[in-house]
Scaffold this motif. Structure first.
Motif, PDB file in Angstrom:
ATOM      1  N   ILE A  32       0.843  -1.203   0.000  1.00  0.00           N
ATOM      2  CA  ILE A  32       0.000   0.000   0.000  1.00  0.00           C
ATOM      3  C   ILE A  32       0.874   1.247   0.000  1.00  0.00           C
ATOM      4  O   ILE A  32       0.599   2.222  -0.712  1.00  0.00           O
ATOM      5  CB  ILE A  32      -0.961  -0.016   1.207  1.00  0.00           C
ATOM      6  CG1 ILE A  32      -1.996  -1.138   1.021  1.00  0.00           C
ATOM      7  CG2 ILE A  32      -1.667   1.334   1.353  1.00  0.00           C
ATOM      8  CD1 ILE A  32      -2.892  -1.359   2.215  1.00  0.00           C
ATOM      9  N   LEU A  36       0.658   3.935  -3.073  1.00  0.00           N
ATOM     10  CA  LEU A  36       0.325   5.342  -2.871  1.00  0.00           C
ATOM     11  C   LEU A  36       1.481   6.254  -3.292  1.00  0.00           C
ATOM     12  O   LEU A  36       1.256   7.379  -3.739  1.00  0.00           O
ATOM     13  CB  LEU A  36      -0.041   5.595  -1.400  1.00  0.00           C
ATOM     14  CG  LEU A  36      -1.307   4.890  -0.896  1.00  0.00           C
ATOM     15  CD1 LEU A  36      -1.503   5.167   0.591  1.00  0.00           C
ATOM     16  CD2 LEU A  36      -2.535   5.323  -1.682  1.00  0.00           C
ATOM     17  N   GLN A 115      -4.886  -6.172  -2.494  1.00  0.00           N
ATOM     18  CA  GLN A 115      -3.930  -5.072  -2.292  1.00  0.00           C
ATOM     19  C   GLN A 115      -4.274  -3.881  -3.177  1.00  0.00           C
ATOM     20  O   GLN A 115      -4.268  -2.725  -2.726  1.00  0.00           O
ATOM     21  CB  GLN A 115      -2.512  -5.567  -2.588  1.00  0.00           C
ATOM     22  CG  GLN A 115      -1.987  -6.556  -1.569  1.00  0.00           C
ATOM     23  CD  GLN A 115      -0.664  -7.173  -1.980  1.00  0.00           C
ATOM     24  OE1 GLN A 115      -0.268  -7.125  -3.151  1.00  0.00           O
ATOM     25  NE2 GLN A 115       0.038  -7.753  -1.036  1.00  0.00           N
ATOM     26  N   SER A 119      -5.745  -0.186  -1.897  1.00  0.00           N
ATOM     27  CA  SER A 119      -4.946   0.995  -2.240  1.00  0.00           C
ATOM     28  C   SER A 119      -5.789   2.021  -2.989  1.00  0.00           C
ATOM     29  O   SER A 119      -5.717   3.222  -2.723  1.00  0.00           O
ATOM     30  CB  SER A 119      -3.735   0.598  -3.088  1.00  0.00           C
ATOM     31  OG  SER A 119      -2.888  -0.271  -2.383  1.00  0.00           O
TER      32      SER A 119
END
Length: 596
Positions: A32, A36, A115, A119
């Motif tokens: 994550i 990001l 995942q 995210s």
């Protein structure tokens, strides 16, 4: 001042009965963070600083003060063989309230989709809360391996990231077995390479042995996946420290930065600038590394090291001590704490400090080398000669780099300039990386302009700024000839280093590359290019955009995604500047170009 578009992802808490789920929790947190970090204009705290708070109870106020972010994520994972429940919360650190939470009940076999989904959820909710962010359709690409293999990979990485000798070897062993099962999975190769490099860097293995073991894994990773940010960063290191090709080193480092903003990439560019003697610019990049990762020991060490190189010894020491507070076994800070004491006129205090060192510092010659430097400064000839003889015995061992470094520094303090240059020449002939960081050393100032020394250094790094006399600036600004000269130099710098790709580039950054005061560079842009700073830099960004937007590989990206990749950091600035220069909107430009 805290960046309003900033976030930290704290380690997800394992609330399962199975301790092995800890690997997945840490892996999920890392993925994550990495996802990001791909979002332009979003400042994301790096892994080390996030994991500093693992298993700690903290308040929103503490996170705001320590990580300098306006939002943070915390979460938990409960998993069984058939079901996984992930709970995520987003907290505003300014007003201390949970403004979003979500529970995801998913099949554990869909780990990559989970995942990416989480995210994207986080990114969308963050955008709703803090303002516009350009978000791609996918932030995490699925990995082409079975989930069981991926979980085993996370287990190996889990142990490697504990950063101690025993756990690192355990992690390496897990990943080596994994490679036999899936030889075309690049991640284990990169992490084994990372583990050996860390062991060598921290002095837990002889550096030469560690790097030698690391290299085959890096080469295989590069063969499998040359275009990841990790691969590009490793290539940058090889070009600088092994091949001594700074131009290529910068190219790879900036490619890594384009893919993902990360503190170790900024630190790496700071390293390269140091080699060139561009210490002000090195500070600027290091500050960006510290902003993203304020709890990484090596970042604090390097800040102290830069102050040491600038002979600001009392300023250097607190940073070096902070590095040791964060990572007591880091081998570099003790060297420069002691030398900073020595060079600030406290040789007896430095001698006491070096004499008190234990553990890793004894193993890596810091104690012996440091004491010998102190004896040289204190004119204790007999003890100094004994130290020199002992250091020479290490020239045929795995500690050759450190032995050469201390022999050069001790002889410089003794005023044995010819001996210093002989040793430097031997280091050059043996292609020892230490040579590059001798360039800006304050202890070597007496030999810096010696012809033999300059010849060696300029062979290693041509046109090195360390050998240019510090300019004395006159009261009046640049004359016409100087404007012409520096205009050409600036254009070359912008082309070679692609500084405009850095969305946070400042006038001060440009000035540090030219080794000119900011006032002079402002005048240079105004008179040499008839532009202010923003117009000058955005012209490069605009040309970069025009080249990128037509590439096949970018056809799936939005206009603003390409604009951000080109260095712009604002949609309004991009659209306004584009129309001003091109006389049409970006959309109209694209349609017009495609017609032709």
């Amino acid at each position: 001042m805290i960046n309003q578009k900033s976030i930290a992802v704290l380690p997800f808490v394992n609330i399962s009965n199975n301790i092995e789920n800890e690997y997945f929790c840490d892996g999920l947190t890392e993925e994550i963070i990495n996802a990001l970090a791909k979002i332009k204009d979003l400042s994301v705290t790096s892994r080390t600083s996030s994991f500093y708070f693992k298993n700690k109870t903290v308040t929103a106020k503490e996170i705001r003060e320590k990580l300098k972010v306006v939002t943070f994520i915390e979460g938990s994972v409960r998993a069984s063989k058939k079901k996984m429940r992930i709970t995520v919360q987003m907290i505003d650190t300014i007003d201390d309230f949970h403004f979003w939470s979500e529970t995801f009940d998913r099949n554990p076999e869909n780990v990559f989709e989970i995942q990416d989904e989480i995210s994207l959820f986080i990114a969308e909710k963050l955008r709703e809360h803090i303002g516009h962010l350009e978000i791609e359709d996918k932030l995490i690409a699925p990995i082409d391996v079975p989930v069981a293999i991926y979980r085993e990979y996370l287990k190996g990485r889990y142990y490697i990231m504990k950063l101690d000798y025993k756990n690192s070897l355990k992690g390496i062993n897990i990943l080596q077995k994994l490679i036999k099962k899936v030889p075309n999975f690049p991640n284990p190769y990169l992490d084994i390479n990372l583990a050996y490099v860390q062991l060598g860097t921290m002095g837990l293995l002889p550096a030469f042995e560690a790097y030698e073991k690391a290299q085959p894994y890096l080469l295989k990773a590069l063969e499998l996946d040359p275009n990841s940010s990790r691969s590009q960063l490793n290539l940058a290191w090889i070009e600088c420290w092994q091949n001594w090709d700074l131009k290529k080193a910068y190219e790879h480092a900036h490619k890594a930065l384009e893919i993902q903003q990360a503190d170790d990439i900024y630190l790496t560019i700071s390293n390269f600038l140091t080699v060139e003697g561009k210490l002000d610019a090195a500070h600027n990049y290091l500050d960006k590394a510290l902003q993203l990762d304020p709890y990484t020991a090596i970042n604090h060490h390097y800040k102290g090291f830069l102050y040491y190189l600038q002979e600001e010894y009392t300023t250097a020491i607190p940073y070096l001590k902070k590095a040791l507070d964060l990572e007591p076994k880091l081998p570099f800070p003790p060297i420069y704490i002691g030398i900073s004491l020595l060079m600030s006129g406290k040789p007896n205090e430095a001698l006491t400090y070096f004499g008190s060192l234990k553990g890793v510092s004894v193993k890596d010659l810091t104690k012996l080398g440091g004491e010998t430097m102190c004896y040289a400064k204190l004119n204790e000839t007999e003890k100094c000669n004994e130290g020199l003889k002992e250091l020479e015995t290490y020239l045929t061992t795995a500690l050759v780099d450190k032995a050469f470094t201390f022999l050069i520094l001790v002889n410089a303090l003794l005023g044995n300039n010819e001996k210093v240059i002989d040793l430097v020449e031997q280091a050059y002939n043996n292609r020892l990386p230490l040579l590059l960081l001798l360039n800006p050393s304050p202890i070597l100032k007496p030999v810096k302009h010696h012809k033999r020394f300059k010849d060696i250094m300029l062979k290693a790094i041509p046109d090195n700024l360390n050998y240019k006399q510090k300019k004395k600036y006159k009261q009046a600004l640049l004359d016409a000839d100087e404007i012409k000269k520096y205009s050409k130099e600036l254009e070359q710098i912008m082309t070679d280093y692609k500084l405009y790709l850095n969305p946070d580039l400042s006038l001060k950054d440009l000035a540090s590359y030219l080794e000119l005061p900011a006032n002079y560079v402002s005048q240079l842009l105004n008179q040499g290019f008839d532009k202010n700073f923003s117009e000058y830099v955005n012209t490069f960004r605009l040309n970069e955009f025009k080249g990128r937007i037509l590439l096949e590989e970018n056809k799936g990206l939005t206009i603003m995604a390409v604009a951000y990749d080109s260095g712009f950091n604002s949609k309004t600035v991009f659209n306004t500047f584009f129309k001003k220069i091109e006389g049409m909107t970006p959309n109209a430009f694209i349609k017009s170009t495609l017609k032709n």
